[in-house]
Design a protein around this motif. Structure first.
Motif, PDB file in Angstrom:
ATOM      1  N   UNK A  40      48.162  28.445  44.337  1.00 30.76           N
ATOM      2  CA  UNK A  40      49.415  28.832  44.982  1.00 30.76           C
ATOM      3  C   UNK A  40      49.287  29.986  46.023  1.00 30.76           C
ATOM      4  N   UNK A  41      48.292  30.795  45.410  1.00 30.16           N
ATOM      5  CA  UNK A  41      48.292  32.204  45.887  1.00 30.16           C
ATOM      6  C   UNK A  41      47.063  32.324  46.843  1.00 30.16           C
ATOM      7  N   UNK A  42      47.504  33.212  48.082  1.00 27.09           N
ATOM      8  CA  UNK A  42      45.956  33.213  48.808  1.00 27.09           C
ATOM      9  C   UNK A  42      45.129  34.124  47.907  1.00 27.09           C
ATOM     10  N   UNK A  43      43.741  34.172  48.079  1.00 24.47           N
ATOM     11  CA  UNK A  43      42.374  34.749  47.483  1.00 24.47           C
ATOM     12  C   UNK A  43      42.699  36.063  47.072  1.00 24.47           C
ATOM     13  N   UNK A  44      43.245  37.021  47.926  1.00 24.65           N
ATOM     14  CA  UNK A  44      43.426  38.343  47.505  1.00 24.65           C
ATOM     15  C   UNK A  44      44.329  38.542  46.263  1.00 24.65           C
ATOM     16  N   UNK A  45      45.319  37.564  46.144  1.00 22.32           N
ATOM     17  CA  UNK A  45      46.106  37.700  45.194  1.00 22.32           C
ATOM     18  C   UNK A  45      45.944  36.999  43.748  1.00 22.32           C
ATOM     19  N   UNK A  46      44.975  36.294  43.743  1.00 20.41           N
ATOM     20  CA  UNK A  46      44.329  35.746  42.543  1.00 20.41           C
ATOM     21  C   UNK A  46      43.744  36.412  41.566  1.00 20.41           C
ATOM     22  N   UNK A  47      44.512  37.205  40.923  1.00 21.43           N
ATOM     23  CA  UNK A  47      44.255  38.108  39.805  1.00 21.43           C
ATOM     24  C   UNK A  47      44.147  37.700  38.468  1.00 21.43           C
ATOM     25  N   UNK A  48      44.821  36.603  38.329  1.00 22.87           N
ATOM     26  CA  UNK A  48      45.253  36.224  36.780  1.00 22.87           C
ATOM     27  C   UNK A  48      44.067  36.043  36.025  1.00 22.87           C
ATOM     28  N   UNK A  49      43.056  35.128  36.784  1.00 19.14           N
ATOM     29  CA  UNK A  49      41.860  34.835  35.934  1.00 19.14           C
ATOM     30  C   UNK A  49      40.851  36.117  35.521  1.00 19.14           C
ATOM     31  N   UNK A  50      41.010  37.117  36.419  1.00 16.73           N
ATOM     32  CA  UNK A  50      40.342  38.407  36.077  1.00 16.73           C
ATOM     33  C   UNK A  50      40.940  39.255  34.911  1.00 16.73           C
ATOM     34  N   UNK A  51      42.367  39.062  34.954  1.00 13.08           N
ATOM     35  CA  UNK A  51      43.029  39.759  33.888  1.00 13.08           C
ATOM     36  C   UNK A  51      42.762  39.177  32.650  1.00 13.08           C
ATOM     37  N   UNK A  52      43.002  37.821  32.616  1.00 16.05           N
ATOM     38  CA  UNK A  52      42.809  37.108  31.315  1.00 16.05           C
ATOM     39  C   UNK A  52      41.234  37.457  30.673  1.00 16.05           C
ATOM     40  N   UNK A  53      40.356  37.308  31.773  1.00 22.44           N
ATOM     41  CA  UNK A  53      38.928  37.611  31.256  1.00 22.44           C
ATOM     42  C   UNK A  53      38.761  39.031  30.641  1.00 22.44           C
ATOM     43  N   UNK A  54      39.388  40.146  31.574  1.00 21.31           N
ATOM     44  CA  UNK A  54      39.114  41.379  30.975  1.00 21.31           C
ATOM     45  C   UNK A  54      40.149  41.989  29.701  1.00 21.31           C
ATOM     46  N   UNK A  55      41.288  41.248  29.737  1.00 22.52           N
ATOM     47  CA  UNK A  55      41.889  41.503  28.531  1.00 22.52           C
ATOM     48  C   UNK A  55      41.235  40.850  27.097  1.00 22.52           C
ATOM     49  N   UNK A  56      40.688  39.727  27.218  1.00 20.04           N
ATOM     50  CA  UNK A  56      39.711  39.092  26.060  1.00 20.04           C
ATOM     51  C   UNK A  56      38.739  40.236  26.011  1.00 20.04           C
ATOM     52  N   UNK A  57      37.849  40.384  26.867  1.00 19.72           N
ATOM     53  CA  UNK A  57      36.883  41.268  26.665  1.00 19.72           C
ATOM     54  C   UNK A  57      37.595  42.746  25.964  1.00 19.72           C
ATOM     55  N   UNK A  58      38.608  43.204  26.511  1.00 18.28           N
ATOM     56  CA  UNK A  58      38.940  44.401  25.586  1.00 18.28           C
ATOM     57  C   UNK A  58      39.369  44.247  24.336  1.00 18.28           C
ATOM     58  N   UNK A  59      40.053  43.002  24.042  1.00 16.52           N
ATOM     59  CA  UNK A  59      40.596  42.811  22.610  1.00 16.52           C
ATOM     60  C   UNK A  59      39.213  42.704  21.875  1.00 16.52           C
ATOM     61  N   UNK A  60      38.035  41.888  22.251  1.00  8.21           N
ATOM     62  CA  UNK A  60      36.722  41.773  21.414  1.00  8.21           C
ATOM     63  C   UNK A  60      36.369  43.053  20.990  1.00  8.21           C
ATOM     64  N   UNK A  61      36.160  44.048  22.173  1.00  6.86           N
ATOM     65  CA  UNK A  61      35.775  45.219  21.881  1.00  6.86           C
ATOM     66  C   UNK A  61      36.414  46.092  20.968  1.00  6.86           C
ATOM     67  N   UNK A  62      37.814  45.975  21.019  1.00 10.31           N
ATOM     68  CA  UNK A  62      38.601  46.804  20.060  1.00 10.31           C
ATOM     69  C   UNK A  62      38.423  46.292  18.726  1.00 10.31           C
ATOM     70  N   UNK A  63      38.282  44.916  18.588  1.00  7.21           N
ATOM     71  CA  UNK A  63      38.050  44.416  17.330  1.00  7.21           C
ATOM     72  C   UNK A  63      36.532  44.987  16.580  1.00  7.21           C
TER      73      UNK A  63
END
Length: 344
Positions: A40-63
């Protein structure tokens, strides 16, 4: 109130590993949900996927860091500093690589080509790094480059609340750094800076953020008012001339110079994500691609002023130089951010 160390080790650290496993197992679900919500958002505002992917990468590296720290403790290597510096270097390099892939981060460092004498001095003298404090992840990027590119062993005084991050809590507490509770006040920070600076070796780098926090217009006004109330008219006037920085607090920097007079000084400026201060700012304004430009100035120990008043003026001189550089970078970037309209 920060929980006791034993509680943080027994609760927070295992919790990160549990959260990592949960995110990895349920990642397809979160990706589908986030992708559907983003339609539903214009392309510049589609940040959700990037944040989910980065958050998962961060948690994996933290662990991974926590498991490595546990292994070092069991194997008797908890006091081996070089192994922990290598672990931090690996973690930050992976975080940086993830940011490059996910957020299309690019980093440009403007640094004069050193002379042969300067290149040799880099390997034989400690350094005091005085850096601008603004935007997300500036500390991480700075520490990463000190470790990975310049081969330094950074030291830093941090807020005690950062120990809520389990991997940061474990690794940083095993190295010569300091966590200071907010209620301790400025004097405790200065004492820790003196302690860390006085024990530096040739490969060490003490990192200080003289502004004391991220820049906001309100903080700038309050800082200028405080200078006026203390009768520091010259500093207040110079602070009013800087549009992008808070006036530097000289006490910490001067304390470090007094405790380690043989250290060279490096001033660090950067710009690109200055407006992203809070998590809300990052969520609302993070661009499709992120570009950070940084510039480093190195001052040999022999060229650092010796008298306190001269050091204060010298610090303001460099802060004005950083402010002018930031202004020039923003002006150069403005046409690309706001392209002229086409014909007709």
């Amino acid at each position: 109130m920060l929980p006791p160390r034993i509680l943080r080790r027994l609760v927070l650290a295992p919790l990160v590993i549990v959260m990592t496993v949960f995110m990895l197992v349920t990642l397809p679900f979160w990706l589908v949900v986030t992708a559907a919500a983003s339609l539903r958002l214009p392309p510049p505002q589609r940040r959700g996927l990037r944040f989910v992917w980065f958050g998962t990468a961060w948690l994996t590296l933290e662990s991974a860091v926590l498991i490595a720290c546990l292994w070092l403790w069991v194997a008797g290597g908890a006091r081996r500093q070089e192994r922990h510096y290598a672990l931090i270097r690996w973690f930050l390099s992976e975080v940086y690589a993830a940011a490059v892939r996910i957020f299309q981060l690019t980093l440009e460092i403007q640094e004069p080509e050193p002379t042969a004498e300067e290149r040799a001095a880099r390997l034989t003298r400690p350094v005091i790094v005085l850096a601008r404090h603004a935007g997300p992840g500036d500390s991480f990027l700075l520490i990463y480059h000190l470790l990975a590119i310049y081969g330094r062993r950074p030291r830093i005084v941090m807020k005690a609340a950062l120990q809520y991050d389990p991997s940061l809590d474990v690794v940083i507490n095993r190295l010569p750094n300091a966590f200071v509770p907010r209620e301790s006040g400025q004097q405790r920070v200065v004492e820790e800076i003196r302690r860390l600076a006085a024990t530096m070796g040739d490969q060490d780098a003490l990192v200080i953020f003289p502004e004391g926090g991220n820049f906001t217009p309100r903080r700038r006004r309050l800082a200028i008012r405080r200078l006026e109330e203390k009768g520091l008219a010259e500093e207040a006037e110079r602070a009013r001339g800087m549009d992008h920085l808070l006036p530097p607090r000289p006490k910490g920097a001067i304390t470090a110079l007094e405790a380690c007079p043989t250290a060279d000084v490096i001033f660090v400026a950067h710009t690109g994500l200055d407006d992203l201060i809070t998590l809300g700012d990052v969520w609302r304004k993070l661009p499709v691609s992120a570009h950070i430009t940084a510039k480093w100035w190195r001052v040999p120990a022999a060229e650092v002023p010796r008298e306190r008043d001269e050091r204060v003026r010298w610090l303001y001189d460099h802060w004005e130089q950083i402010d002018a550089w930031i202004d020039a970078q923003r002006r150069a970037r403005a046409p690309a951010d706001h392209p002229a309209p086409g014909p007709g």
